[in-house]
Write a protein that holds these residues in place. Structure first.
Motif, short mmCIF file in Angstrom:
data_model
loop_
_atom_site.label_atom_id
_atom_site.label_comp_id
_atom_site.label_asym_id
_atom_site.label_seq_id
_atom_site.Cartn_x
_atom_site.Cartn_y
_atom_site.Cartn_z
N THR A 289 0.81 -1.22 0.02
CA THR A 289 0.07 -0.03 -0.07
C THR A 289 0.84 1.38 0.06
OG1 THR A 289 -0.23 0.06 2.66
CG2 THR A 289 -1.56 -1.21 1.40
N PRO A 290 0.25 2.21 -0.07
CA PRO A 290 1.19 3.52 -0.24
C PRO A 290 2.00 3.88 1.12
CG PRO A 290 -0.98 4.08 -1.52
CD PRO A 290 -1.13 2.84 -1.11
N HIS A 291 1.11 3.48 1.89
CA HIS A 291 1.62 3.68 3.54
C HIS A 291 2.71 2.82 3.74
CE1 HIS A 291 1.81 4.03 7.84
NE2 HIS A 291 1.73 2.66 7.75
N MET A 292 2.69 1.70 3.16
CA MET A 292 3.87 0.66 3.36
C MET A 292 5.21 1.34 2.70
SD MET A 292 2.26 -3.06 2.87
CE MET A 292 1.08 -3.60 3.94
N TYR A 293 5.03 1.75 1.34
CA TYR A 293 6.17 2.12 0.60
C TYR A 293 6.82 3.63 1.27
CZ TYR A 293 4.31 -1.28 -2.57
OH TYR A 293 4.14 -2.32 -3.24
N SER A 315 0.80 -1.38 -5.96
CA SER A 315 0.44 -0.42 -4.93
C SER A 315 -1.24 -0.44 -4.88
CB SER A 315 0.69 0.97 -4.71
OG SER A 315 0.32 1.73 -3.74
N VAL A 316 -1.72 -0.75 -3.80
CA VAL A 316 -3.40 -0.96 -3.74
C VAL A 316 -3.78 -0.11 -2.63
CG1 VAL A 316 -3.09 -3.06 -5.40
CG2 VAL A 316 -3.28 -3.15 -2.52
N SER A 317 -5.14 -0.13 -2.80
CA SER A 317 -6.09 0.53 -1.69
C SER A 317 -6.26 1.93 -1.51
CB SER A 317 -5.58 -0.17 -0.31
OG SER A 317 -4.73 0.59 0.31
N ALA A 318 -5.25 2.74 -2.20
CA ALA A 318 -5.30 4.33 -1.92
C ALA A 318 -4.72 4.81 -3.24
CB ALA A 318 -4.66 4.51 -0.69
N PRO A 319 -4.79 6.10 -3.48
CA PRO A 319 -3.79 6.85 -4.31
C PRO A 319 -2.33 6.79 -3.95
CG PRO A 319 -5.78 8.07 -3.86
CD PRO A 319 -5.85 6.98 -2.93
N THR A 466 2.22 13.84 5.70
CA THR A 466 2.43 12.42 5.67
C THR A 466 1.30 11.86 4.83
OG1 THR A 466 3.93 11.99 7.23
CG2 THR A 466 3.01 10.19 6.77
N GLU A 467 0.14 12.25 5.87
CA GLU A 467 -1.18 11.67 5.14
C GLU A 467 -2.22 12.65 5.24
OE1 GLU A 467 -1.98 7.29 6.50
OE2 GLU A 467 -0.92 8.02 8.05
N ALA A 468 -3.30 12.64 4.53
CA ALA A 468 -4.52 13.54 4.48
C ALA A 468 -5.70 12.94 3.88
CB ALA A 468 -3.94 14.69 3.63
N VAL A 469 -6.81 13.53 4.38
CA VAL A 469 -8.03 13.04 3.92
C VAL A 469 -9.12 14.08 4.31
CG1 VAL A 469 -8.95 11.80 6.16
CG2 VAL A 469 -9.76 11.18 4.03
N VAL A 470 -10.02 14.38 3.19
CA VAL A 470 -10.79 15.45 3.71
C VAL A 470 -12.32 14.88 3.42
CG1 VAL A 470 -9.46 17.12 2.69
CG2 VAL A 470 -11.22 16.24 1.15
N ILE A 471 -13.45 15.47 4.13
CA ILE A 471 -14.60 15.03 4.45
C ILE A 471 -15.42 16.21 4.46
CG2 ILE A 471 -14.16 12.99 5.60
CD1 ILE A 471 -15.54 14.05 7.97
N GLY A 472 -16.73 16.33 4.12
CA GLY A 472 -17.59 17.23 4.02
C GLY A 472 -18.40 17.37 5.49
N ILE A 473 -18.49 18.46 6.26
CA ILE A 473 -19.13 18.40 7.59
C ILE A 473 -20.09 19.59 7.54
CG2 ILE A 473 -17.19 17.71 8.65
CD1 ILE A 473 -16.72 20.53 9.75
N ASP A 474 -20.93 19.50 8.52
CA ASP A 474 -22.04 20.66 8.41
C ASP A 474 -21.42 21.46 9.03
OD1 ASP A 474 -24.19 18.83 7.73
OD2 ASP A 474 -24.35 18.06 9.53
N PRO A 523 -7.94 6.58 10.81
CA PRO A 523 -8.40 5.15 11.02
C PRO A 523 -8.62 4.54 9.61
CG PRO A 523 -10.30 7.04 11.04
CD PRO A 523 -8.63 7.77 11.10
N LYS A 524 -8.04 3.24 9.59
CA LYS A 524 -7.69 2.65 8.22
C LYS A 524 -8.33 1.37 8.38
CE LYS A 524 -3.66 5.08 6.83
NZ LYS A 524 -3.05 5.61 8.26
N THR A 525 -8.63 0.64 7.38
CA THR A 525 -9.02 -0.78 7.17
C THR A 525 -7.30 -1.65 7.35
OG1 THR A 525 -8.76 -0.79 4.88
CG2 THR A 525 -11.06 -0.36 5.58
N ILE A 526 -7.58 -2.82 7.36
CA ILE A 526 -6.41 -3.60 7.42
C ILE A 526 -5.54 -3.55 6.05
CG2 ILE A 526 -7.54 -5.73 6.40
CD1 ILE A 526 -4.97 -5.55 9.67
N ALA A 527 -6.39 -3.18 5.09
CA ALA A 527 -5.81 -3.05 3.81
C ALA A 527 -5.21 -1.45 3.41
CB ALA A 527 -6.64 -3.29 2.68
N GLY A 528 -5.41 -0.70 4.51
CA GLY A 528 -4.61 0.54 4.37
C GLY A 528 -5.76 1.78 3.91
#
Length: 549
Positions: A289-293, A315-319, A466-474, A523-528
């Protein structure tokens, strides 16, 4: 779907055959063939010890016989709750040889999750690591489980017997057991070999029924794509992706066994352990996964290890960040390419070519005998032109039989022979596919539809991230606003205002995050894969709008 009869050019990579022959065989035939052709070749390296294909094949055959004597019939579900270890491989193929259906269970499950999974699949037999036995004890009486087989990796402590339950030690059960095949030969084209549950990153997990033929086909598709890096009877695969996940199962276990290769098994990802394993055992293929590399590239002792044996990585599971590709390929002189798949497709659908040019940001081209199309989002009935955005749909020999006990979900996902992936994508003139977003992840803010990946890619450009994720919030002021969750490089200090300013210089104003939260991890799944739904639920539980400050 309109344009259904339009000629579809093959988009397999250069040097890869567009069409393959797929034998109608049970999946375990791969193991039988390896045992016959390479009995003394190393099948698995684990904790410093080696098992040959003769050892592994005999173990699987004895387990199959034991399960049959315990009453496992054709079509019965047998759960496996094991980490990466030789017993996991033998158990997987042993269940299939007994005529059963494998149901893989995440060893990190809590008792409630384990109870739900066992009840959904109706398993009466489970094979698990002995240290997980107390977890099962809590919920066994509320499930259909009758037979419990425990695996002890130390080989010393035997499993205790539970009151009212049939608990057997794996080694003791196999000792003296014959290898005569049970009288349950599957129908490879129609019989499920596996019920693999989806990751549930955007919703509730569903049990995906994959036939023997699905899994055989996807293994051969991947093998053809990786022919330059995987030679029969010669190559070694580093397996740190969990075998209980579809990616690890196909890219690690099934691929390795199909080429009579050696699996270097690590029970969990640890950057130092991976570097030592590559240095000592010289694998040629390392799926991850990207995190591993990225973790390997940041290891303080990276220069002490020789990684030159690596020919290829998928590489799988994420960009996959482009900078990670550049640095890893310079280090190993092998290829690191991004692939794409879904549990519903066994799981692989596309991969970037190992030979020839790839396109940054693309998930590659379709595997042999795999058709991909992009259709309009509202009805899914009109095929779009190259460059247009729509839902990615797929058909091929690896596509699932359906969802376990969910006919309505099956009918929605499988339409006229096509698997509707739920991913928004575009395809270029050369057949390269670009994932834009999950349909359920699009953020609608101040009247605009925003692709989270567009924002995340910009945040990743910041040298401290190192890592980033975005979501929509009220929001108090907007229908939705964008919130960014960020993990920083160790020792780096960055403020929310700096991140917002960095984004504002590179994005349209409506795309800029208004809220930034720094975390030690996501928070991640076991696959990253990042569990966006966990972050969304956290926001919902706060019960109040979040201001940008």
């Amino acid at each position: 779907m309109t344009n259904e009869n339009r000629p579809r050019p093959s988009h397999a990579a250069p040097g890869v055959r567009h069409n393959l022959d797929y034998p109608v065989i049970p999946l375990y035939q791969f193991l039988d063939d390896a045992v016959s052709s390479f009995p003394d070749a190393p099948a698995a390296i684990f904790a410093g010890s080696i098992q040959t294909y003769r050892d592994l094949g005999g173990q699987a055959a004895r387990l199959a016989r034991a399960l049959w004597e315990l009453g496992v019939q054709r079509g019965d579900r047998v759960s496996l709750m094991l980490p990466n270890c030789p017993q996991m491989i033998a158990a997987f193929y042993g269940v299939l040889k007994a005529g059963g259906i494998v149901v893989q269970v995440n060893p990190l499950f809590l008792s409630r999750e384990l109870e739900n999974r066992l009840n959904d699949c109706g398993a009466e037999t489970i094979i698990l690591l002995d240290e997980y036995l107390p977890l099962l004890q809590v919920i066994q009486s509320r499930t259909s489980v009758k037979n419990v087989i425990t695996v002890n990796l130390g080989g010393k402590i035997k499993a205790p017997r539970m009151n009212g339950g049939n608990v057997l030690d794996y080694d003791a059960l196999l000792e003296g057991m014959g290898t005569e095949a049970p009288p349950h030969f599957p129908n490879p084209a129609n019989d499920a070999a596996l019920i693999q549950y989806t990751g549930g990153t955007t919703g509730v997990s569903k049990g995906v029924m994959l036939t023997h033929f699905n899994l055989v086909a996807n293994t051969l598709q991947v093998r053809e794509t990786l022919a330059a890096a995987c030679c029969r009877g010669q190559d070694r695969i580093l397996v740190t992706l969990p075998l209980f996940h579809a990616y690890g199962m196909t890219l690690g276990m099934n691929l390795a066994v199909s080429i009579a290769g050696t699996q270097i098994l690590l029970p969990r990802f640890d950057a130092g352990a991976v570097l030592r394993a590559i240095n000592e055992y010289r694998p040629s293929f390392f799926p991850g996964t990207p995190h591993m590399y990225m973790s390997l590239l940041k290891h303080p002792r990276l220069a002490d290890f020789d990684l030159s044996s690596i020919k290829a990585c998928i590489s799988v599971s994420a960009p996959l960040p482009a900078e990670a590709v550049r640095r890893f390929e310079a280090l190993t002189r092998g290829r690191l390419v991004e692939g794409y798949g879904l549990t519903e497709a066994s799981p692989f659908i596309t991969v970037n070519p190992l030979c020839g040019a790839e396109k940054p940001g693309s998930i590659g081209r379709s595997l042999p005998d795999t058709e991909c199309a992009v259709v309009n989002l509202d009805t899914g009935e009109k095929e779009l032109q190259p460059g247009e955005f729509g839902e990615l749909i797929v058909r091929g020999p690896q596509v699932m039989k359906g969802y376990w006990n969910q006919p309505e979900e099956t009918a929605y996902a499988l339409r006229d022979g096509w698997l509707f992936t739920g991913d928004v994508a575009r395809m270029d003139e050369d057949g390269f596919i670009y994932i834009v977003n999950r349909k359920k992840r699009t953020i609608t803010a101040v009247g605009y539809d925003i692709n989270p990946r567009d924002v995340e890619d910009v945040i990743y450009e910041h040298p401290g991230v190192t890592e980033a994720v975005v979501i929509g919030i009220d929001s108090l002021y907007y229908e939705k606003t964008i919130k960014a969750y960020i993990v920083l490089e160790e020792g780096v200090t960055v403020t929310a205002e700096e991140i917002i300013r960095f984004c504002r210089e590179r994005l349209e104003e409506f795309q800029v995050p208004k809220v930034v939260e720094f975390r030690e991890s996501l928070p991640k799944t076991i696959a990253g894969k990042v569990l966006r739904r966990v972050l969304i639920e956290e926001e919902r539980r706060r019960h109040k709008p979040v201001n940008s400050g």
